[in-house]
Design an enzyme around this catalytic site. Structure first.
Site, PDB file in Angstrom:
ATOM      1  CE1 TYR A   7      15.962  15.308   1.176  1.00  0.00           C
ATOM      2  CE2 TYR A   7      13.844  16.236   1.742  1.00  0.00           C
ATOM      3  CZ  TYR A   7      14.606  15.511   0.777  1.00  0.00           C
ATOM      4  OH  TYR A   7      13.921  15.212  -0.373  1.00  0.00           O
ATOM      5  CG  ASP A   8      12.443  19.711   5.949  1.00  0.00           C
ATOM      6  OD1 ASP A   8      12.407  18.857   5.202  1.00  0.00           O
ATOM      7  OD2 ASP A   8      11.892  19.650   7.013  1.00  0.00           O
TER       8      ASP A   8
ATOM      9  CD  GLU B 252      12.027 -10.755  -5.366  1.00  0.00           C
ATOM     10  OE1 GLU B 252      10.620 -10.600  -5.892  1.00  0.00           O
ATOM     11  OE2 GLU B 252      12.801 -10.688  -6.091  1.00  0.00           O
TER      12      GLU B 252
ATOM     13  CE  LYS C 124       1.506 -12.516  -6.275  1.00  0.00           C
ATOM     14  NZ  LYS C 124       0.496 -11.544  -6.004  1.00  0.00           N
TER      15      LYS C 124
ATOM     16  CG  ASP D 271      -2.154  -7.580  -0.862  1.00  0.00           C
ATOM     17  OD1 ASP D 271      -2.620  -7.576  -2.339  1.00  0.00           O
ATOM     18  OD2 ASP D 271      -3.080  -7.971  -0.141  1.00  0.00           O
TER      19      ASP D 271
ATOM     20  NE  ARG E 224       0.182  -7.913 -15.089  1.00  0.00           N
ATOM     21  CZ  ARG E 224      -0.963  -8.814 -14.966  1.00  0.00           C
ATOM     22  NH1 ARG E 224      -1.939  -8.454 -14.241  1.00  0.00           N
ATOM     23  NH2 ARG E 224      -0.816  -9.798 -15.494  1.00  0.00           N
TER      24      ARG E 224
ATOM     25  CE1 TYR F 166      10.779  -1.345   0.294  1.00  0.00           C
ATOM     26  CE2 TYR F 166       9.125  -3.256   0.846  1.00  0.00           C
ATOM     27  CZ  TYR F 166      10.025  -2.276   1.188  1.00  0.00           C
ATOM     28  OH  TYR F 166      10.187  -1.937   2.465  1.00  0.00           O
TER      29      TYR F 166
ATOM     30  CE  LYS G  15      10.164 -12.191  -8.712  1.00  0.00           C
ATOM     31  NZ  LYS G  15      10.298 -10.828  -8.789  1.00  0.00           N
TER      32      LYS G  15
ATOM     33  CE  LYS H 285      -1.886 -15.033  -3.481  1.00  0.00           C
ATOM     34  NZ  LYS H 285      -2.860 -15.096  -4.778  1.00  0.00           N
TER      35      LYS H 285
ATOM     36  CB  CYS I  91     -27.854 -14.849  32.231  1.00  0.00           C
ATOM     37  SG  CYS I  91     -26.079 -15.837  32.232  1.00  0.00           S
TER      38      CYS I  91
ATOM     39  CB  CYS J  83     -26.754 -17.981  35.959  1.00  0.00           C
ATOM     40  SG  CYS J  83     -26.707 -16.179  35.818  1.00  0.00           S
TER      41      CYS J  83
ATOM     42  CB  CYS K 251     -24.567 -12.220  33.088  1.00  0.00           C
ATOM     43  SG  CYS K 251     -24.991 -13.337  34.351  1.00  0.00           S
TER      44      CYS K 251
ATOM     45  CB  CYS L 143     -23.224 -16.496  36.266  1.00  0.00           C
ATOM     46  SG  CYS L 143     -23.539 -17.096  34.690  1.00  0.00           S
TER      47      CYS L 143
HETATM   48  S1  IVH Z   1       7.162 -10.600 -10.167  1.00  0.00           S
HETATM   49  C1  IVH Z   1       7.133 -12.129 -14.164  1.00  0.00           C
HETATM   50  N1  IVH Z   1       7.755 -10.388  -7.579  1.00  0.00           N
HETATM   51  O1  IVH Z   1       2.113 -10.124  -8.329  1.00  0.00           O
HETATM   52  C2  IVH Z   1       7.330 -11.875 -12.690  1.00  0.00           C
HETATM   53  N2  IVH Z   1       5.464  -9.933  -8.570  1.00  0.00           N
HETATM   54  O2  IVH Z   1       0.954 -12.216  -9.634  1.00  0.00           O
HETATM   55  C3  IVH Z   1       6.089 -10.758 -12.427  1.00  0.00           C
HETATM   56  N3  IVH Z   1       3.729  -9.004  -6.882  1.00  0.00           N
HETATM   57  O3  IVH Z   1       1.569  -8.336 -11.235  1.00  0.00           O
HETATM   58  C4  IVH Z   1       5.951 -10.093 -11.271  1.00  0.00           C
HETATM   59  N4  IVH Z   1       5.001  -8.923  -5.315  1.00  0.00           N
HETATM   60  O4  IVH Z   1       2.196  -7.038  -8.969  1.00  0.00           O
HETATM   61  C5  IVH Z   1       6.790 -10.048  -8.674  1.00  0.00           C
HETATM   62  N5  IVH Z   1       7.839  -9.997  -5.441  1.00  0.00           N
HETATM   63  C6  IVH Z   1       7.169  -9.900  -6.347  1.00  0.00           C
HETATM   64  C7  IVH Z   1       5.764  -9.288  -6.248  1.00  0.00           C
HETATM   65  C8  IVH Z   1       5.004  -9.405  -7.293  1.00  0.00           C
HETATM   66  C9  IVH Z   1       3.874  -8.763  -5.778  1.00  0.00           C
HETATM   67  C10 IVH Z   1       2.493  -8.803  -7.832  1.00  0.00           C
HETATM   68  C11 IVH Z   1       2.765  -8.034  -9.137  1.00  0.00           C
HETATM   69  C12 IVH Z   1       2.293  -9.143 -10.380  1.00  0.00           C
HETATM   70  C13 IVH Z   1       1.582  -9.969  -9.593  1.00  0.00           C
HETATM   71  C14 IVH Z   1       1.629 -11.291 -10.356  1.00  0.00           C
END
Ligand code: IVH
Length: 675
Positions: free
Chosen positions: A38-39, A118, A120, A122, A141, A228, A295, A319, A413, A416, A431, A437
């Site tokens: 690749y390089d 999916e 969530k 962070d 955002r 992602y 969703k 959560k 201690c 003891c 100790c 002890c």
């Molecule tokens: S969907 C209308 N999918 O969570 C739906 N959000 O509290 C909008 N987030 O601002 C978001 N993983 O930054 C969606 N699998 C996921 C997510 C995700 C993390 C975050 C995203 C959003 C915040 C909403």
């Protein structure tokens, strides 16, 4: 300069090829070619573009990092608002959500609704706009309507394609997703920063946010970011499928990275199963998440449900319980462990964190207690990650009441009354009471019965403490003299539990040499060391006679461990415990010792290793010497034949020079072995 048609074609085909490999590597995690190849492709393209600058286009893989820092962030208007998500913190709240959805859609609550589930992630939400397949804008955002233009920074993220693959994408396509810093990248970055004396990043989420807010894209490029995608925003000029899950699959085909943990699930049961499954694997994922998102998969149903204020009615974040909470320190106590180590423990006002109620948190050692300056009366942040023991992460200094006092290590201690010593160079305070002890005795017994040691089920901590306090249990051997009647007369101990306990004590008598050795609780002898010592000596009698020098022939055993083992077997009391264990029927299979090669080019020669070798680890070198019939010892004497010395060799090197021991480097060792 005129660029020939062949050169233009060549550049275009190189770019396509590189994009293809980027896609395999980043989006599919399935590279087809080695990195070096690749390089070479990149280098070839780079050379071509250097020679013919007219060939350069902004979507070329060579153009990720622009040279110039921006002077500030422009604002970026979102054509469609970037929404947030409602939260559910419990199953009840999730059911509530499901009921609302089914009500609105006029469906039977038990009827199956298909959800896309999916993790969530962070990190930080981003919007990526592709026009005719070319990345033209990256934005945060912001308040949902207006974000910041971070195009210069998102371009540096390898996981984000500058150009989409294929030709069936909408002419305007806004991809939305989360930029995050994988755990490994975060750790590696911090390790390098620490080594260079630079500032470290606080946690992966802050790290991602901070990285995207750099004015200089070269700084962002140096941060290990990933992305992602989890939805689309604006789309023009092209049809998209009717299901969320299908859209995500399509994005992946165009070279956009999407979460491999995404699933399509049936109904609320499917959601809960997913939540549990991801929750169990949370700590082993390569990135941090704080819950899962469900969703409604059908876009038609999504449209029918619509939005409330800033959040869609068709999605919810489920959560995980918070892993950090604030609470008050009610007292700080000092606990004494099996080997006498004295550990400060904060007793807390009970607080619900990470799914359990926590009322104690460890502070590891006295230095850490002082560094964090935890005091009685303080409000602290308690952290519980996965199954690890809760710890005090930090003190909220603003909330410190008046008159609090710095906490000192006790002189004696608390159990003891023996003197507490601090060994130079060790973080632990100990100790000095040893088996006098009762805390150390109780801990030693807990270790002896633990699952990976003799595995005596039903002999729990409380019971052990009770039996130690009454004087009934002093050493592990006493366990095998316990009788049913005396057990069943104890508090909270019925006939049945007493019977069960007697049975499991009986069952534990048949064990292995390695388990027994581990169970004895010799300092520095963990499970792995116990297993290799047991394999090496095969029989207890052999081990009891082993000298420190001899012990160091065991793989993994260095001078410190060897000294601990020797000291343990030199102690009359320990030998008598072992004798009694045997008397009461504890037995294990004795085997022939593992044979260590006694012929070979280094037979009869002794080596000591010091310093850092250029290519071999010390264990590797030790293994090579042993395989060739040589012995490796921990300290130099006149009997030593060779000192194998690497960089930063210290006192051993000096000593070797003084007493005329032959000094070898790695290269010379290899020559010696290969004759
Ligand atoms: S969907 C209308 N999918 O969570 C739906 N959000 O509290 C909008 N987030 O601002 C978001 N993983 O930054 C969606 N699998 C996921 C997510 C995700 C993390 C975050 C995203 C959003 C915040 C909403």
């Amino acid at each position: 300069m005129i660029v020939s048609a062949t050169t233009v074609k060549k550049a275009a085909s190189l770019r396509d090829e590189i994009r293809h490999h980027n896609h395999r590597y980043h989006a599919l995690d399935d590279p087809e070619i080695p990195d070096a190849e690749y390089d070479r492709l990149m280098l070839e393209l780079q050379r071509l573009e250097d020679e013919f600058p007219d060939l350069v286009s902004s979507d070329s893989p060579t153009q990720r990092v622009g040279d110039a820092a921006v002077s500030g962030f422009g604002s970026a208007q979102h054509e469609l608002p970037m929404l947030s998500l409602g939260n559910a913190f419990s199953i009840d709240e999730l059911q509530e959500f499901h009921r609302r959805v089914t009500d609105r859609l006029g469906l039977d609550e038990r009827g199956d609704l298909i959800y896309a589930a999916e993790p969530k992630l962070d990190g930080v939400a981003v919007s990526l706009l592709y026009v005719d397949g070319v990345l033209v804008r990256g934005a945060t955002r912001g308040d949902g309507m207006t974000g910041e233009d971070i195009t210069h920074n998102v371009r540096t993220i390898q996981a984000i394609p500058l150009k989409l693959i294929g030709d069936d994408y909408p002419s305007r396509l806004e991809v939305r997703g989360e930029v995050f810093m994988p755990r490994a990248g975060f750790e590696a970055y911090n390790e390098a920063a620490r080594a260079a004396g630079e500032k470290t990043l606080v946690n992966p989420r802050n790290a991602a946010a901070g990285s995207l807010r750099q004015l200089d894209p070269r700084l962002t490029a140096g941060r290990p970011l990933d992305m992602y995608a989890y939805s689309v925003g604006v789309t023009d000029g092209g049809e998209l499928p009717a299901r969320h899950s299908e859209i995500i699959d399509l994005l992946q085909g165009w070279g956009i990275k999407v979460c491999p943990e995404r699933r399509v699930v049936m109904g609320i049961e499917g959601c809960l199963e997913y939540y549990e499954n991801i929750g169990e694997r949370r700590e082993s994922l390569s990135y941090e998440i704080d819950g899962v998102v469900y969703k409604i998969d059908s876009l038609e149903l999504q449209r029918e449900l619509g939005f409330v204020s800033r959040a869609p009615r068709w999605a919810i974040a489920h959560k995980f319980p918070a892993q950090e909470e604030a609470t008050k320190v009610e007292s700080v106590e000092f606990q004494v462990g099996r080997t006498g180590v004295v550990t400060p423990v904060a007793r807390l006002k009970p607080v619900f964190v990470g799914g359990v109620t926590v009322s104690n948190a460890v502070l590891h050692n006295i230095d850490e207690l002082h560094r964090k300056d935890v005091r009685v009366g303080d409000t602290v942040i308690v952290r519980r990650a996965g199954d690890v023991i809760p710890e005090v992460a930090s003190v909220i200094l603003d909330r410190r009441p008046e008159g609090t006092q710095h906490i000192q290590l006790p002189v004696e201690c608390p159990v003891c009354g023996s003197y507490i010593e601090r060994v130079k160079g060790e973080a632990a305070a100990r100790c000095t009471g040893g088996q006098f002890c009762s805390a150390q005795r109780a801990e030693a017994l807990k270790h002896f019965v633990s699952r990976r040691a003799l595995d005596i089920e039903g002999l729990g901590s409380k019971l052990i403490e009770q039996l130690v306090a009454s004087g009934r249990l002093k050493t592990p051997a006493d366990i095998f003299q316990l009788e049913k009647d005396e057990l069943s007369s104890l508090d909270r101990m019925g006939e049945k539990s007493a019977d069960n306990l007697i049975d499991s004590i009986k069952a534990s008598k048949s064990t292995t040499f390695a388990r027994l050795l581990y169970a004895l609780g010799i300092r520095e002898v963990g499970e792995t060391t116990a297993a290799s010592v047991a394999a090496y000596y095969g029989r207890l009698a052999n081990l009891e006679l082993a000298t420190e020098e001899d012990l160091q022939l065991v793989p993994d055993v260095g001078p410190v461990v060897a000294a601990r083992i020797r000291a343990f077997f030199a102690e009359e009391d320990n030998l008598s415990v072992i004798e009694r264990l045997k008397e009461y029927g504890v037995h294990w299979l004795e085997m022939d010792p593992v044979l260590i090669s006694t012929d070979g080019p280094l037979a009869g020669m002794t080596f000591v290793i010091t310093g850092t070798l250029p290519t071999l680890t010390r264990d590797d070198a030790k293994g090579m010497i042993q395989d060739a019939g040589g012995k490796v010892l921990g300290s130099i004497s006149r009997k030593t034949d060779y000192l194998l010395a690497g960089e930063k060799a210290g006192s051993k090197l000096l000593k070797a020079q003084n007493i005329d021991v032959v000094i070898l480097d790695e290269h010379a060792l290899i020559s010696l072995i290969s004759g």
